[in-house]
Write an enzyme that holds these catalytic residues in place. Structure first.
Site, PDB file in Angstrom:
ATOM      1  N   HIS A  88       0.845  -1.195   0.000  1.00 37.91           N
ATOM      2  CA  HIS A  88       0.000   0.000   0.000  1.00 37.91           C
ATOM      3  C   HIS A  88       0.880   1.244   0.000  1.00 37.91           C
ATOM      4  O   HIS A  88       1.917   1.276   0.653  1.00 37.91           O
ATOM      5  CB  HIS A  88      -0.894  -0.004   1.254  1.00 37.91           C
ATOM      6  CG  HIS A  88      -1.934   1.067   1.261  1.00 37.91           C
ATOM      7  ND1 HIS A  88      -1.648   2.383   1.593  1.00 37.91           N
ATOM      8  CD2 HIS A  88      -3.265   1.027   1.002  1.00 37.91           C
ATOM      9  CE1 HIS A  88      -2.759   3.094   1.523  1.00 37.91           C
ATOM     10  NE2 HIS A  88      -3.754   2.299   1.161  1.00 37.91           N
TER      11      HIS A  88
ATOM     12  N   CYS B 243      -3.968   2.307  -4.499  1.00 37.56           N
ATOM     13  CA  CYS B 243      -4.860   3.145  -3.699  1.00 37.56           C
ATOM     14  C   CYS B 243      -4.933   4.502  -4.375  1.00 37.56           C
ATOM     15  O   CYS B 243      -3.983   5.298  -4.305  1.00 37.56           O
ATOM     16  CB  CYS B 243      -4.348   3.276  -2.268  1.00 37.56           C
ATOM     17  SG  CYS B 243      -5.429   4.303  -1.238  1.00 37.56           S
TER      18      CYS B 243
ATOM     19  N   HIS C 271      -7.758  -0.002  -3.860  1.00 35.45           N
ATOM     20  CA  HIS C 271      -8.567   0.856  -2.997  1.00 35.45           C
ATOM     21  C   HIS C 271      -9.046   2.006  -3.869  1.00 35.45           C
ATOM     22  O   HIS C 271      -8.214   2.775  -4.382  1.00 35.45           O
ATOM     23  CB  HIS C 271      -7.737   1.437  -1.850  1.00 35.45           C
ATOM     24  CG  HIS C 271      -7.335   0.445  -0.806  1.00 35.45           C
ATOM     25  ND1 HIS C 271      -6.558   0.800   0.265  1.00 35.45           N
ATOM     26  CD2 HIS C 271      -7.609  -0.866  -0.658  1.00 35.45           C
ATOM     27  CE1 HIS C 271      -6.356  -0.261   1.035  1.00 35.45           C
ATOM     28  NE2 HIS C 271      -6.992  -1.283   0.488  1.00 35.45           N
TER      29      HIS C 271
ATOM     30  N   ASP D 139     -12.922   2.622  -0.797  1.00 33.77           N
ATOM     31  CA  ASP D 139     -12.045   3.022   0.294  1.00 33.77           C
ATOM     32  C   ASP D 139     -12.591   4.289   0.935  1.00 33.77           C
ATOM     33  O   ASP D 139     -12.687   5.332   0.281  1.00 33.77           O
ATOM     34  CB  ASP D 139     -10.630   3.252  -0.250  1.00 33.77           C
ATOM     35  CG  ASP D 139      -9.596   3.362   0.860  1.00 33.77           C
ATOM     36  OD1 ASP D 139      -9.892   2.946   1.990  1.00 33.77           O
ATOM     37  OD2 ASP D 139      -8.506   3.867   0.582  1.00 33.77           O
ATOM     38  N   HIS D 140     -12.931   4.158   2.197  1.00 33.01           N
ATOM     39  CA  HIS D 140     -13.470   5.266   2.993  1.00 33.01           C
ATOM     40  C   HIS D 140     -14.825   5.713   2.443  1.00 33.01           C
ATOM     41  O   HIS D 140     -15.306   5.223   1.425  1.00 33.01           O
ATOM     42  CB  HIS D 140     -12.495   6.440   3.062  1.00 33.01           C
ATOM     43  CG  HIS D 140     -11.184   6.086   3.707  1.00 33.01           C
ATOM     44  ND1 HIS D 140     -10.162   6.984   3.852  1.00 33.01           N
ATOM     45  CD2 HIS D 140     -10.736   4.926   4.233  1.00 33.01           C
ATOM     46  CE1 HIS D 140      -9.126   6.395   4.435  1.00 33.01           C
ATOM     47  NE2 HIS D 140      -9.464   5.135   4.675  1.00 33.01           N
TER      48      HIS D 140
ATOM     49  N   TYR E 169     -14.724   4.792   7.848  1.00 33.59           N
ATOM     50  CA  TYR E 169     -15.356   3.500   7.580  1.00 33.59           C
ATOM     51  C   TYR E 169     -16.809   3.453   8.030  1.00 33.59           C
ATOM     52  O   TYR E 169     -17.260   2.473   8.619  1.00 33.59           O
ATOM     53  CB  TYR E 169     -14.522   2.380   8.202  1.00 33.59           C
ATOM     54  CG  TYR E 169     -13.216   2.200   7.471  1.00 33.59           C
ATOM     55  CD1 TYR E 169     -13.174   1.479   6.289  1.00 33.59           C
ATOM     56  CD2 TYR E 169     -12.053   2.800   7.921  1.00 33.59           C
ATOM     57  CE1 TYR E 169     -11.997   1.333   5.579  1.00 33.59           C
ATOM     58  CE2 TYR E 169     -10.869   2.663   7.224  1.00 33.59           C
ATOM     59  CZ  TYR E 169     -10.841   1.933   6.059  1.00 33.59           C
ATOM     60  OH  TYR E 169      -9.672   1.806   5.351  1.00 33.59           O
TER      61      TYR E 169
END
Length: 399
Positions: A234, A272, A299, A352-353, A369
């Site tokens: 990542h 990501c 992500h 992601d998020h 999250y």
């Protein structure tokens, strides 16, 4: 692409039944309850996998096996820590967990200054990194020695004024937000412990840390190959130096160095888009295309970057990233893999998020999250993927 959902285990406010309701088929999780410095027992991994499968889902990605700081420093304790990491990796592989996402960030993991920033469109609460606030903390609150040398005078002047205007409660909230991404987070870290962690990296520059990462990869990639696990490193979040520490997974050249160090499909990346996208000189579509064969996990989130380097997490299809093109690149790569007969052609991704929306605003959630915001993001990403896939079908039919 396989739709997945990050789940923090039995203590997560979001249940596996709720995960199923999103339409995702895979779970991204780790054994967060096991303390750092300990290998994960095979029976604990099997128990978590059985729990996920009983809910009608699959454990698609492990994120993350803890990376001890000594490995990043390359000090005398690193070999034993790497051996523990390899033991856990082997146990995951034996259990059939196909992908492991990990990071190599020194001291601080993800870093934000505001965990409940009201978006300019009024669409909820988002995560934000405010450069002035971060410098105010680093230089004038934490008072890291020689920290001022790392910043532009104009930024320093704004940060000094900002720190002077803060009340003690504001300073404490800023500190809690920043150290939420440190090992143990705000529950265990103090200014003294933060300084001790930073001091432990004195004398370690980017070249040294890159060498330590390569040494780690040479140890763990053969284990991943043996047990059929795809690794996906990542990126740094954000992808630039914090607290004067080196960051070595931030740019396309960093990725090239990592992939060349151990040339194996099992040594791959987690694309990501939010982390890489927090650096304006990173062209996400170009990175996706260049590294497509080695993307083992994705992500997908979006950020808007401001002139001074501040950024906030935007809606999944807004922000600076061309998400439609990134998804197209990933879908084309899946089709290439399938045509070539490569195993595991599908690239797992997760939304992601997500913004805090609706009644999630008043609920307990892990930062970034929330349920509704991520489900909204997943729906948007799913729609793009379906539309792009249909277009690719038409291209193939005409060929």
């Amino acid at each position: 692409m396989q739709e997945t959902w990050r789940w923090y285990g039995e203590t997560d406010p979001i249940t596996l039944e709720h995960v199923r309701q999103t339409g995702a088929s895979g779970v991204v999780t780790a054994l967060h309850e096991i303390p750092d410095g300990t290998s994960w027992p095979a029976e604990d991994i099997a128990r978590r996998k059985a729990m996920i499968e009983a809910a009608g889902l699959s454990w698609s990605v492990c994120e993350s096996i803890p990376m001890e700081q000594c490995v990043k420093r390359g000090d005398a304790d690193a070999p034993k820590a790497i051996a523990r990491w390899k033991d856990t990796l082997a146990n995951l592989g034996r259990a059939g967990i196909p992908v492991v996402c990990y990071n190599f960030m020194p001291v601080v993991d993800w870093t934000r200054t505001d965990l409940r920033w009201r978006t300019r469109r009024g669409t909820g609460l988002a995560l934000r990194f405010e450069m002035t606030d971060f410098v105010a903390y680093d230089v004038f609150i934490l008072q890291r020695p020689k920290a001022a040398d790392d910043y532009d005078p104009a930024v320093l002047a704004r940060a000094e004024a900002r720190a002077a205007a803060m009340g003690e409660d504001e300073k404490l909230l800023l500190e809690r937000n920043i150290i939420a991404g440190l090992p143990g987070g705000a529950l265990v870290q103090t200014r003294a412990s933060i300084m001790a962690l930073l001091d432990s990296f004195k004398g370690i520059d980017a070249a040294t840390m890159q060498g330590n990462l390569v040494a780690f990869l040479k140890e763990v990639v053969p284990v991943a190959e043996e047990y059929g696990v795809l690794l996906g490193i990542h990126p740094d979040d954000p992808p630039f130096s914090l607290f004067g520490l080196p960051r070595v997974v931030s740019t396309p050249q960093d990725v090239r160095n990592i992939l060349a160090a151990v040339d194996s499909p099992h040594n791959g990346i987690t694309l990501c888009t939010g982390s890489y996208g927090s650096r304006p000189d990173n062209d996400l579509a170009a990175m996706a295309a260049e590294f497509a064969p080695r993307i083992n996990f994705a992500h997908l989130r979006n950020v808007t970057v401001e002139a001074d380097g501040s950024f906030f997490e935007d809606d999944h299809l807004d922000g600076d990233a061309d998400m439609v093109t990134v998804i197209e690149v990933l879908l084309r790569e899946e089709r290439r893999r399938a045509a070539a007969g490569e195993g595991r052609a599908s690239i797992p991704f997760r939304p992601d998020h997500g913004h805090l929306l609706g009644d999630d605003i008043g609920k307990k959630t892990n930062p970034g999250y929330s349920y509704i915001g991520r489900m909204k993001g997943l729906g948007e990403l799913r729609g793009v993927a379906r539309a792009v896939a249909r277009q690719l079908d038409r291209e193939e039919a005409r060929a």
